[in-house]
Motif scaffolding. Structure first.
Motif, PDB file in Angstrom:
ATOM      1  N   SER A  89     -11.678   4.084  -2.165  1.00  0.00           N
ATOM      2  CA  SER A  89     -11.259   3.943  -0.795  1.00  0.00           C
ATOM      3  C   SER A  89     -10.997   5.387  -0.537  1.00  0.00           C
ATOM      4  N   ILE A  90     -11.803   6.362  -0.010  1.00  0.00           N
ATOM      5  CA  ILE A  90     -11.417   7.797  -0.261  1.00  0.00           C
ATOM      6  C   ILE A  90      -9.750   8.667  -0.162  1.00  0.00           C
ATOM      7  N   VAL A  91      -8.924   7.586   1.459  1.00  0.00           N
ATOM      8  CA  VAL A  91      -7.610   8.054   1.339  1.00  0.00           C
ATOM      9  C   VAL A  91      -6.812   7.330   0.454  1.00  0.00           C
ATOM     10  N   ALA A  92      -7.085   5.905  -0.400  1.00  0.00           N
ATOM     11  CA  ALA A  92      -6.129   5.621  -1.177  1.00  0.00           C
ATOM     12  C   ALA A  92      -6.109   7.100  -2.151  1.00  0.00           C
ATOM     13  N   VAL A  93      -7.369   7.582  -2.832  1.00  0.00           N
ATOM     14  CA  VAL A  93      -7.102   8.128  -3.877  1.00  0.00           C
ATOM     15  C   VAL A  93      -7.273   9.443  -4.471  1.00  0.00           C
ATOM     16  N   ILE A  94      -7.356  10.189  -2.644  1.00  0.00           N
ATOM     17  CA  ILE A  94      -6.716  11.287  -2.780  1.00  0.00           C
ATOM     18  C   ILE A  94      -4.927  11.282  -2.482  1.00  0.00           C
ATOM     19  N   ASN A  95      -4.596  10.128  -1.495  1.00  0.00           N
ATOM     20  CA  ASN A  95      -2.607   9.780  -1.381  1.00  0.00           C
ATOM     21  C   ASN A  95      -2.289  10.041  -2.542  1.00  0.00           C
ATOM     22  N   ARG A  96      -2.675   9.277  -3.811  1.00  0.00           N
ATOM     23  CA  ARG A  96      -2.862   8.836  -4.904  1.00  0.00           C
ATOM     24  C   ARG A  96      -2.893  10.027  -6.105  1.00  0.00           C
ATOM     25  N   MET A  97      -3.919  11.310  -5.809  1.00  0.00           N
ATOM     26  CA  MET A  97      -3.859  12.507  -6.352  1.00  0.00           C
ATOM     27  C   MET A  97      -2.801  13.289  -5.969  1.00  0.00           C
ATOM     28  N   LEU A  98      -2.066  13.144  -4.559  1.00  0.00           N
ATOM     29  CA  LEU A  98      -0.788  13.290  -3.738  1.00  0.00           C
ATOM     30  C   LEU A  98       0.246  13.327  -4.526  1.00  0.00           C
ATOM     31  N   PHE A 146       0.778  -0.698   0.390  1.00  0.00           N
ATOM     32  CA  PHE A 146       0.289   0.533  -0.007  1.00  0.00           C
ATOM     33  C   PHE A 146       0.979   1.467  -0.077  1.00  0.00           C
ATOM     34  N   ALA A 147       1.490   1.331   1.123  1.00  0.00           N
ATOM     35  CA  ALA A 147       2.468   2.287   0.741  1.00  0.00           C
ATOM     36  C   ALA A 147       3.510   2.738  -0.483  1.00  0.00           C
ATOM     37  N   ARG A 148       3.938   1.458  -1.138  1.00  0.00           N
ATOM     38  CA  ARG A 148       4.769   1.397  -2.160  1.00  0.00           C
ATOM     39  C   ARG A 148       3.824   1.871  -3.405  1.00  0.00           C
ATOM     40  N   ASP A 149       3.014   1.606  -3.190  1.00  0.00           N
ATOM     41  CA  ASP A 149       2.005   2.242  -4.595  1.00  0.00           C
ATOM     42  C   ASP A 149       0.899   3.446  -4.572  1.00  0.00           C
ATOM     43  N   GLY A 150       1.433   4.007  -3.002  1.00  0.00           N
ATOM     44  CA  GLY A 150       1.283   4.994  -3.310  1.00  0.00           C
ATOM     45  C   GLY A 150      -0.475   5.731  -2.479  1.00  0.00           C
ATOM     46  N   ARG A 151      -1.091   4.448  -2.446  1.00  0.00           N
ATOM     47  CA  ARG A 151      -2.236   4.426  -1.619  1.00  0.00           C
ATOM     48  C   ARG A 151      -2.393   4.863  -0.414  1.00  0.00           C
ATOM     49  N   LEU A 152      -1.180   4.239   1.186  1.00  0.00           N
ATOM     50  CA  LEU A 152      -0.446   4.734   2.464  1.00  0.00           C
ATOM     51  C   LEU A 152       0.483   5.587   1.820  1.00  0.00           C
ATOM     52  N   ILE A 153       0.424   7.248   2.815  1.00  0.00           N
ATOM     53  CA  ILE A 153       1.366   7.696   3.073  1.00  0.00           C
ATOM     54  C   ILE A 153       2.994   6.568   4.363  1.00  0.00           C
ATOM     55  N   VAL A 154       4.173   6.762   3.773  1.00  0.00           N
ATOM     56  CA  VAL A 154       4.934   6.076   4.806  1.00  0.00           C
ATOM     57  C   VAL A 154       5.514   7.223   4.821  1.00  0.00           C
ATOM     58  N   LEU A 155       6.345   7.237   6.051  1.00  0.00           N
ATOM     59  CA  LEU A 155       7.542   8.972   6.301  1.00  0.00           C
ATOM     60  C   LEU A 155       8.663   7.348   7.056  1.00  0.00           C
ATOM     61  N   ARG A 156       9.664   8.172   6.498  1.00  0.00           N
ATOM     62  CA  ARG A 156      11.039   7.820   7.048  1.00  0.00           C
ATOM     63  C   ARG A 156      10.991   9.188   8.289  1.00  0.00           C
ATOM     64  N   GLY A 157      10.627   8.195  10.020  1.00  0.00           N
ATOM     65  CA  GLY A 157      11.504   8.994  10.979  1.00  0.00           C
ATOM     66  C   GLY A 157      11.633   8.385  11.607  1.00  0.00           C
ATOM     67  N   ASP A 158      12.630   8.560  13.292  1.00  0.00           N
ATOM     68  CA  ASP A 158      14.111   7.434  13.355  1.00  0.00           C
ATOM     69  C   ASP A 158      14.067   6.771  13.575  1.00  0.00           C
ATOM     70  N   ARG A 159      14.711   6.138  12.583  1.00  0.00           N
ATOM     71  CA  ARG A 159      15.230   4.787  12.147  1.00  0.00           C
ATOM     72  C   ARG A 159      14.394   3.010  12.188  1.00  0.00           C
ATOM     73  N   ARG A 160      13.109   4.156  11.473  1.00  0.00           N
ATOM     74  CA  ARG A 160      11.962   3.074  11.479  1.00  0.00           C
ATOM     75  C   ARG A 160      11.177   3.991  10.466  1.00  0.00           C
ATOM     76  N   TRP A 161       9.996   2.965   9.458  1.00  0.00           N
ATOM     77  CA  TRP A 161       8.955   3.713   9.182  1.00  0.00           C
ATOM     78  C   TRP A 161       8.548   3.504   9.739  1.00  0.00           C
ATOM     79  N   VAL A 162       7.261   5.279   9.507  1.00  0.00           N
ATOM     80  CA  VAL A 162       6.354   5.733  10.195  1.00  0.00           C
ATOM     81  C   VAL A 162       4.977   5.499   9.209  1.00  0.00           C
ATOM     82  N   TYR A 163       4.228   5.483   9.377  1.00  0.00           N
ATOM     83  CA  TYR A 163       2.486   5.622   9.729  1.00  0.00           C
ATOM     84  C   TYR A 163       1.674   7.031   9.693  1.00  0.00           C
ATOM     85  N   PRO A 164       1.209   8.231   9.200  1.00  0.00           N
ATOM     86  CA  PRO A 164       0.723   9.066   9.715  1.00  0.00           C
ATOM     87  C   PRO A 164      -1.115   8.362  10.272  1.00  0.00           C
TER      88      PRO A 164
END
Length: 201
Positions: free
Chosen positions: A142-151, A110-128
């Motif tokens: 799904s609204i989150v997936a649609v908007i995240n891909r638009m962004l 989901f993160a790789r294809d842009g449906r979910l946001i993943v951020l590089r945190g302090d030594r690990r990956w984190v999800y808002p």
């Protein structure tokens, strides 16, 4: 720390820190010290950088604007409540939208294809955190997936997070777009469309 907790902690590390931890621990143990040097030597000889597992190369058209935003807001977006990958899996499994047995692999997809946001945190990956209560991979709309891909969150997660979490002048009381989740998805789409169009200029 329990065995499960230790395994989760290792899974949450990004590739670079995972490699550092494993090599350091192997060097500390005499039995594996020589193997550690062989592994380290192999990695150095290959001269293949550890790449970001979530980001492919972005199209250049909108990259400059979004990259500038990402650089400016990286530290501030990490102030947006977030969870590690293990916690994100637990949330999605608890909601019944992914299977427990495949949740870790699914989350990375989901993160790789842009449906979910993943951020590089302090030594690990984190999800808002805000996105996880409204994400359903079984629903193509799904609204989150649609908007995240638009962004273009797959390439510019910091800019996408900033968009979701920042007060919008066009919304009553300058609400943040994430406050519209579960309430006004039509307006969310309009705002994201306007943002994407501006990014492509």
């Amino acid at each position: 720390m329990s065995e499960d907790s230790a395994e989760r902690a290792l899974r949450d590390l990004d590739d670079r820190h995972f490699t550092d931890v494993v090599l350091r621990e192997m060097r500390r143990r005499k039995t594996f010290a020589r193997v550690a040097e062989q592994i380290d030597s192999t990695l150095r000889t290959a001269r293949v950088p550890i790449v970001d597992p979530f980001r492919s190369s972005a199209e250049p058209a909108a990259a400059a604007r979004r990259a500038m935003i990402a650089s400016a807001v990286h530290s501030s977006v990490l102030e947006v409540p977030h969870v590690c990958s293990s916690e994100a899996c637990e949330i999605l499994v608890g909601r019944g939208v992914v299977s427990d047995s495949t949740s870790a692999d699914a989350l990375r997809t989901f993160a790789r294809d842009g449906r979910l946001i993943v951020l590089r945190g302090d030594r690990r990956w984190v999800y808002p955190r805000f996105q996880l209560d409204h994400f359903d991979p079984r629903d193509p709309a799904s609204i989150v997936a649609v908007i995240n891909r638009m962004l273009d969150a797959g390439h510019f997660p910091e800019a996408a997070t900033a968009w979701w979490a920042s007060p919008a002048d066009s919304l009553p009381e300058r609400r943040a777009p994430m406050e519209l989740l579960g309430a006004d998805h039509a307006t969310l789409r309009q705002l994201a469309t306007a943002y994407a169009a501006a990014a492509d200029l």
